[in-house]
Design an enzyme around this catalytic site. Sequence first.
Site, mmCIF file in Angstrom:
data_model
loop_
_atom_site.group_PDB
_atom_site.id
_atom_site.type_symbol
_atom_site.label_atom_id
_atom_site.label_comp_id
_atom_site.label_asym_id
_atom_site.label_seq_id
_atom_site.Cartn_x
_atom_site.Cartn_y
_atom_site.Cartn_z
ATOM 1 N N LYS A 1 0.884 -1.171 0.000
ATOM 2 C CA LYS A 1 0.000 0.000 0.000
ATOM 3 C C LYS A 1 0.919 1.217 0.000
ATOM 4 C CE LYS A 1 -1.666 3.091 1.926
ATOM 5 N NZ LYS A 1 -1.544 4.534 1.535
ATOM 6 N N GLU B 1 9.660 1.770 10.778
ATOM 7 C CA GLU B 1 10.761 2.673 10.437
ATOM 8 C C GLU B 1 10.163 4.065 10.470
ATOM 9 O OE1 GLU B 1 12.880 4.885 9.480
ATOM 10 O OE2 GLU B 1 13.093 4.397 7.361
ATOM 11 N N CYS C 1 14.226 10.311 6.379
ATOM 12 C CA CYS C 1 14.150 10.010 7.812
ATOM 13 C C CYS C 1 15.505 10.202 8.474
ATOM 14 C CB CYS C 1 13.619 8.601 8.023
ATOM 15 S SG CYS C 1 14.366 7.406 6.923
ATOM 16 N N GLU D 1 10.400 16.147 14.308
ATOM 17 C CA GLU D 1 10.912 15.895 12.967
ATOM 18 C C GLU D 1 10.417 17.019 12.048
ATOM 19 O OE1 GLU D 1 9.641 12.199 11.142
ATOM 20 O OE2 GLU D 1 11.649 11.889 10.366
HETATM 21 P P1 NDP Z 1 2.225 8.739 7.506
HETATM 22 O O1 NDP Z 1 2.928 8.077 8.591
HETATM 23 O O2 NDP Z 1 0.849 9.199 7.773
HETATM 24 O O3 NDP Z 1 2.158 7.794 6.210
HETATM 25 C C1 NDP Z 1 2.972 6.680 5.968
HETATM 26 C C2 NDP Z 1 2.154 5.592 5.264
HETATM 27 O O4 NDP Z 1 1.142 5.113 6.147
HETATM 28 C C3 NDP Z 1 1.416 6.082 4.035
HETATM 29 O O5 NDP Z 1 1.341 5.053 3.065
HETATM 30 C C4 NDP Z 1 0.040 6.370 4.600
HETATM 31 O O6 NDP Z 1 -0.950 6.411 3.602
HETATM 32 C C5 NDP Z 1 -0.131 5.205 5.521
HETATM 33 N N1 NDP Z 1 -1.156 5.391 6.558
HETATM 34 C C6 NDP Z 1 -1.731 6.530 7.010
HETATM 35 N N2 NDP Z 1 -2.606 6.257 8.011
HETATM 36 C C7 NDP Z 1 -2.568 4.916 8.196
HETATM 37 C C8 NDP Z 1 -3.237 4.030 9.090
HETATM 38 N N3 NDP Z 1 -4.097 4.458 10.016
HETATM 39 N N4 NDP Z 1 -2.946 2.715 9.015
HETATM 40 C C9 NDP Z 1 -2.050 2.242 8.120
HETATM 41 N N5 NDP Z 1 -1.399 3.043 7.237
HETATM 42 C C10 NDP Z 1 -1.651 4.366 7.279
HETATM 43 O O7 NDP Z 1 3.115 9.893 6.996
HETATM 44 P P2 NDP Z 1 2.652 11.308 6.458
HETATM 45 O O8 NDP Z 1 2.579 11.241 5.019
HETATM 46 O O9 NDP Z 1 1.431 11.786 7.138
HETATM 47 O O10 NDP Z 1 3.869 12.221 6.964
HETATM 48 C C11 NDP Z 1 3.821 12.876 8.203
HETATM 49 C C12 NDP Z 1 5.165 12.907 8.853
HETATM 50 O O11 NDP Z 1 5.717 11.598 8.921
HETATM 51 C C13 NDP Z 1 6.215 13.672 8.111
HETATM 52 O O12 NDP Z 1 6.151 15.021 8.417
HETATM 53 C C14 NDP Z 1 7.468 13.056 8.581
HETATM 54 O O13 NDP Z 1 7.842 13.656 9.779
HETATM 55 C C15 NDP Z 1 7.104 11.630 8.843
HETATM 56 N N6 NDP Z 1 7.499 10.706 7.790
HETATM 57 C C16 NDP Z 1 8.586 9.924 7.981
HETATM 58 C C17 NDP Z 1 8.988 9.083 6.986
HETATM 59 C C18 NDP Z 1 10.185 8.228 7.147
HETATM 60 O O14 NDP Z 1 10.828 7.886 6.164
HETATM 61 N N7 NDP Z 1 10.502 7.806 8.337
HETATM 62 C C19 NDP Z 1 8.289 8.984 5.730
HETATM 63 C C20 NDP Z 1 7.134 9.808 5.641
HETATM 64 C C21 NDP Z 1 6.780 10.616 6.642
HETATM 65 P P3 NDP Z 1 -1.298 7.795 2.914
HETATM 66 O O15 NDP Z 1 -0.015 8.483 2.575
HETATM 67 O O16 NDP Z 1 -1.983 7.350 1.696
HETATM 68 O O17 NDP Z 1 -2.112 8.561 3.892
#
Ligand code: NDP
Length: 532
Positions: A175, A248, A282, A379
Amino acid sequence: MTTEVSEAAAARGAAREIVSYDPSTGEELGRVPLGTARDVERAVGRARAAQGAWAARSFKERARVVLRARAIVLEEMDEVAGLVGRESGKPAAEAMAMEVVPTLDLMQFFARRAARLLRPEKLDIGLYRFLGRASEIEYRPLGVVGIISPWNFPWATPVGEIVMALMAGNTVVLKPSELTPLVALKIADVFERAGAPEGVLEVVTGDGSTGAALVEAAPDKIMFTGSTVTGRRVAEAAARRLIPVVLELGGKDPMVVFEDADLEAASSAALWGAFANSGQACASVERCYVHETVAEDFTRRVLAKVRALRQAARDADIGAMSSERQLLIVEGHVREAVGRGARVLAGGGRPKGAPERGFFHEPTVLAGVDHTMAVMREETFGPVLPLMTFKDEAEAVRLANDSEFGLTASVWTRDLRRGRRVASLMEAGTVMVNEVLYTHGIAQTPWGGVKQSGLGRTHGRLGLLELVAPHHVHVNRLARVPDPWWFAYTPGAAALFRSLARRFASGSLLQTILISPQMLGRLRELKKRRDD
Ligand code: NDP
C-alpha cells in the site's frame, strides 16, 4: 500480479479515486483507484493463494524473477527516475542517485546472496550435544508481508522491502502513499513483466484507510515506514491481531562536528545531509552541533555553499517539497524558532519567484536555536539546518542524545579513535563517522532506529531475518535412553537435579563429568522402572 480496482467505485460507477499531482508544478499526473477494505482483503487473499507455490521455488528461481526485474529497471532507469522526480518533487538526478542506484545494487545483492544468508544453521547447544542432541534453525517464509510505504522515497523504500520479502519466499501486498501511487504502479508493472506470477506482488493504491485495512486483513507481517504517530496506530492495530511489525519511523538526526574535523568536507556533508530530497529523509541531518572554536569557519563555508545551490522544478539541486502539508509543517517550525529568537542565516521560507503552485521551501540555515524549539525536537522533514555550538565532547554527546528519536547520528573528526568512542555513546540505530545520511543505500547494512525511531530492522541480514520465521528442529540421536529429568521424581532424581544445578548448569564439561556416576545411577533407576 494485480492492481486492485475499487469494487465500491465500480459499483457506484463513479470512481473513488486519488489524483496524483506533480508537487513542483501542480500539474495532474494521473488518477488511481482508492482501494477499499474489500479490495485489500482480496489482494491479501490472492497473495496468500500464490505464496505456497512461490515459496516452493528455489532461491535461484526466485532470483531469476528479481534479476529480470532489475534488468528492466536498468533499461528504463531514466523513465523511473523521471517518474519518481515528477511525483515526489525531487530532481530526477537525485532520484537516480538516491533511489535507482541503491535498488539496483540491493536487487543483485539479495538475488545472489539470500540463499547463503538464509542457509540452515547448526546451533552450538553446549553440553547437550554430549547427550546426543543436535539443533538446527531453518529460515522459513512468513507468508504474506504487508508493506505500507511513504512518499519520500516512493521507489527505494518499497522496492528494497519487496525484493527481500520475495527472496525469502513471501508474497507481498504493497500500500503506497496516496501522494505517490504512480511510482508504485510502475513497481508492479516491472515485476509483472519480469514474470512474477499472479498474486506474488499485489499493489493496492489508496489512502490511510487503505493502509489501515491492510493491517486488519491480517497479513503475516507489516513493514511500515512513516511517521511515529501513524506507526504507533499501526502497531496498536497489529497487536490486536498479534501481527509482528517493523516500524521505520524517522528521526531528528544529529551531526556533531569536532574542532579537528575536515571542515570543507563536513560543511558539504551538512549541506547534502540536510537539504537532499528537500530534507524529507528520515535520516536527514536535522540538528548540527559544531565545536565553538570552529563554528564561525564552518558556518561561513556552509553559507557560501548554500548560495551556490540551484532550486527549481527540474534539473536543479533542490526540488519541491512533496506536499503542501509538509511545507506548512516546515514553515511552522521555522516561524516558531524565529519567534523565539533564532536567526535566519540563509533561506527562511518560500523562494521568491517560485512557481505559484509548487511547494518549494528554500534551503534554510538557522542559528541561535535551542532545545526548547520544535525545530530541535520534532521531525521537521524539510530543508532546514539548525546550528548550535558545544564546548566539549561530553556536551556534544548530551545534546545529540537529548531527543526522543534515535535513527542515525553523525560524528566528524580526523581522529578515528575519538570518532568510534563518541559513536559508541550515541543513542541511534546507525552512527556514521565522517559520513551522513546515505547508509540506507547499502544493501548489506541494517537500517532502523532506537527510541521513537522504530522497531526492528530493514536491509542487511538483520533486515532479511525480519522476513522469515526461524524454525528450530531439535534431534535426539539417543532416543532409547530415557531423559534423566523425566518422571518419577525419586530421592535419587532430586539429588541428581541438585548436582545438575551445581555442575552441568555451570557449562563446564569437567564439572559435568564429575556427576557421571550419579547420572548413570539415575539412568539405571529409570530403566529398571521401565522394565518392571
Ligand atoms: P504517515 O505516517 O501518515 O504515512 C505513511 C504511510 O502510512 C502512508 O502510506 C500512509 O498512507 C499510511 N497510513 C496513514 N494512516 C494509516 C493508518 N491508520 N494505518 C495504516 N497506514 C496508514 O506519513 P505522512 O505522510 O502523514 O507524513 C507525516 C510525517 O511523517 C512527516 O512530516 C514526517 O515527519 C514523517 N514521515 C517519515 C517518513 C520516514 O521515512 N521515516 C516517511 C514519511 C513521513 P497515505 O499516505 O496514503 O495517507
